[in-house]
Scaffold this active site. Sequence first.
Site, short mmCIF file in Angstrom:
data_model
loop_
_atom_site.label_atom_id
_atom_site.label_comp_id
_atom_site.label_asym_id
_atom_site.label_seq_id
_atom_site.Cartn_x
_atom_site.Cartn_y
_atom_site.Cartn_z
N SER A 1 0.83 -1.21 0.00
CA SER A 1 0.00 0.00 0.00
C SER A 1 0.87 1.26 0.00
CB SER A 1 -0.99 0.00 1.17
OG SER A 1 -0.33 0.06 2.40
N ARG B 1 13.42 -7.80 5.04
CA ARG B 1 14.74 -8.42 5.15
C ARG B 1 15.77 -7.39 5.57
NH1 ARG B 1 15.78 -13.00 2.87
NH2 ARG B 1 13.81 -13.95 2.37
N LEU B 2 16.77 -7.87 6.29
CA LEU B 2 17.92 -7.02 6.57
C LEU B 2 18.77 -6.91 5.30
CD1 LEU B 2 19.10 -8.21 10.10
CD2 LEU B 2 18.17 -5.97 9.50
N HIS C 1 9.05 2.97 8.96
CA HIS C 1 8.76 2.06 10.07
C HIS C 1 7.58 2.61 10.88
CE1 HIS C 1 9.68 -1.02 13.03
NE2 HIS C 1 9.43 -0.11 13.96
#
Length: 204
Positions: free
Chosen positions: A15, A94-95, A112
């Site tokens: 989104s 994912r890192l 975040h």
Amino acid sequence: MEWSRIAVFASGQGSNFAALVQAQRENRLGGGQIELLVSDKPEALVARRAEEAGIPALLLRPKDFAGREQYEAAIVAELQRRNIGLVVLAGYMRLISPVLLAPYAGRIINIHPSLLPAFAGKDAIGQALEYGVKLTGVTVHFVDGGMDTGPVIAQRSVEVNPGDTAESLAERIHQVEYALYPEVVAAMAASKVKLNGRMATLGD
Ligand code: GRF
């Protein structure tokens, strides 16, 4: 590499990807152009959204590679082939390793759903509810090798209401994300974000 040539990385719903595409259509992306979607989940909804928007997608399964380094090397090759200058993580689960971090130092950002450094990692909205904070929000930050640890570029707060569920709070947080991320991406695409130590500033 050109700052205005953008790759968005996403693993899920997409989104935020859709909000960025919409911002580009409305000339709210500072001249930025979304040239590529990168997803580690070829079956994710975000891949369909890219197709519908006519944006090329690089859909690679990490398990098809010998390791994370090889997987990221394939991504970097495609980014360089397309002269991508800005990597925008939008729900990419994912890192990032030095294989991608090194060539794109200072050019990778993430969004975040909390006011970092509170509630880093998975399920930030659930963590905030569980803790009982009255104020949470959204952070856009540079990406480094850690989990949500890079320098903060912008933050916006969202109040937690009595009776909020994870769904109701997520809904309000998402609305803030859809407004904030295009603003920051626009500033990055126009190379208006400066970093001094950990202190990022948006200016001319
Ligand atoms: C967003 O809440 C973002 O902050 C987090 O992952 C979520 C992605 O949602 N990093 P969507 O895939 O953009 O809908």
